[in-house]
Design a protein around this motif. Structure first.
Motif, PDB file in Angstrom:
ATOM      1  N   PHE A  40       2.293   4.783  -5.514  1.00 51.15           N
ATOM      2  CA  PHE A  40       1.373   5.900  -5.307  1.00 51.15           C
ATOM      3  C   PHE A  40       1.231   6.617  -6.643  1.00 51.15           C
ATOM      4  N   SER A  41       0.016   7.021  -6.976  1.00 53.30           N
ATOM      5  CA  SER A  41      -0.223   7.856  -8.138  1.00 53.30           C
ATOM      6  C   SER A  41       0.433   7.271  -9.399  1.00 53.30           C
ATOM      7  N   ALA A  42       1.282   8.044 -10.072  1.00 53.37           N
ATOM      8  CA  ALA A  42       1.870   7.619 -11.348  1.00 53.37           C
ATOM      9  C   ALA A  42       2.760   6.385 -11.239  1.00 53.37           C
ATOM     10  N   GLY A  43       3.164   6.022 -10.041  1.00 53.54           N
ATOM     11  CA  GLY A  43       4.063   4.883  -9.848  1.00 53.54           C
ATOM     12  C   GLY A  43       3.523   3.562 -10.361  1.00 53.54           C
ATOM     13  N   TYR A  44       2.194   3.489 -10.539  1.00 56.51           N
ATOM     14  CA  TYR A  44       1.588   2.239 -11.031  1.00 56.51           C
ATOM     15  C   TYR A  44       2.154   1.848 -12.399  1.00 56.51           C
ATOM     16  N   GLY A  45       2.633   2.839 -13.155  1.00 55.42           N
ATOM     17  CA  GLY A  45       3.164   2.553 -14.495  1.00 55.42           C
ATOM     18  C   GLY A  45       4.279   1.525 -14.445  1.00 55.42           C
ATOM     19  N   ALA A  46       5.116   1.598 -13.409  1.00 55.06           N
ATOM     20  CA  ALA A  46       6.196   0.619 -13.237  1.00 55.06           C
ATOM     21  C   ALA A  46       5.622  -0.754 -12.926  1.00 55.06           C
TER      22      ALA A  46
ATOM     23  N   ALA B 266      -1.697   2.659  -3.737  1.00 52.40           N
ATOM     24  CA  ALA B 266      -2.309   3.745  -2.953  1.00 52.40           C
ATOM     25  C   ALA B 266      -2.789   4.842  -3.900  1.00 52.40           C
ATOM     26  N   ASP B 267      -4.084   4.876  -4.146  1.00 55.43           N
ATOM     27  CA  ASP B 267      -4.712   5.801  -5.102  1.00 55.43           C
ATOM     28  C   ASP B 267      -3.879   5.855  -6.378  1.00 55.43           C
ATOM     29  N   SER B 268      -3.681   4.693  -6.980  1.00 49.72           N
ATOM     30  CA  SER B 268      -2.590   4.586  -7.938  1.00 49.72           C
ATOM     31  C   SER B 268      -2.851   3.829  -9.225  1.00 49.72           C
ATOM     32  N   ILE B 269      -3.992   3.191  -9.412  1.00 47.14           N
ATOM     33  CA  ILE B 269      -4.140   2.503 -10.703  1.00 47.14           C
ATOM     34  C   ILE B 269      -5.041   3.324 -11.623  1.00 47.14           C
TER      35      ILE B 269
END
Length: 235
Positions: free
Chosen positions: A89-95, A115-118
């Motif tokens: 979710f959100s900033a988690g795409y960085g991982a 989820a609304d994340s890239i």
């Protein structure tokens, strides 16, 4: 921080690793979902760089997480998960973006739910807003494999504008890369989430939603089970 949850019964052979979100919120969504998996929720304090940095600095970190969670869940050290899914979710795409840079992990991940994340950077050489290719490279590769039913990739986005490339712009980038178009669609609409569009090929699915506020962005986490449920080849 890392938290793990599973439903009762035998230990499943599938793990769902989720990046970014209050464990209690993600756990509630997981309880509503029909997944037979072990859920792992990972949070790093900070923005997307807080998620990408640990995986960039330690290329084996993802493997260590898989081993550690398997041992915690089963007591066995010799084996590892049969199926690995990641969601963010959100900033988690960085991982997720960083994990996909390692070929063996790219291979190992069966599916992604974003989820609304890239998000992505913009190409500063261009006058108009152009999404940075490098940031999107592995997501494009994953999407094209999902379109051929070799992976699963489910992506939701709100309409929230951002100074960097928004989740709408990165979704459009992926659609353009695969020469796909959106169709108007509202079948997943609820009071919390107002769906506007859908694009699908094979196991690659993009779900577009209205909503420009932070609160509407948060609904993608609260109702992430809606997006997990779209992954049809997980068992």
């Amino acid at each position: 921080s890392m938290a793990a949850f599973r439903k009762t019964g035998d230990v499943p052979d599938t793990v769902l690793i989720h990046f970014h979100g209050a464990p209690s919120t993600v756990k509630e969504a997981f309880a509503r979902s029909d997944w037979n998996a072990v859920l792992v929720v990972i949070n790093f304090p900070g923005l997307s760089s807080a998620y990408s940095k640990p995986f960039a600095e330690d290329r084996e970190l993802f493997g260590k997480i898989l081993e550690q969670t398997y041992y915690t869940a089963t007591g066995k050290t010799s084996e590892v998960w049969k199926r690995v899914y990641v969601s963010s979710f959100s900033a988690g795409y960085g991982a997720v973006r960083e994990i996909l840079k390692t070929p063996s992990y790219f291979e190992q991940v069966a599916g992604i739910v974003a989820a609304d994340s890239i998000y992505a950077g913009l190409n500063t050489q261009e006058l108009k807003r152009v999404v940075d290719d490098e940031n999107m490279r592995d997501f494009v590769r994953f999407a094209s494999l999902a379109a051929m039913n070799k992976k699963a990739f489910v992506l939701s986005h709100s309409a929230q504008p951002t100074s960097y490339a928004s989740t709408t712009e990165t979704a459009d980038y992926l659609l353009n890369s695969l020469n796909m178009t959106r169709m108007p669609h509202t079948s997943l609409s609820t009071d919390a989430l107002r769906q506007t569009s859908r694009a699908e090929r094979g196991q690659f699915l993009i779900l577009g939603f209205d909503g420009v506020s932070g609160q509407e962005h948060m609904q993608h986490l609260k109702h992430i089970d809606t997006f997990w449920r779209q992954v049809s080849n997980r068992n």
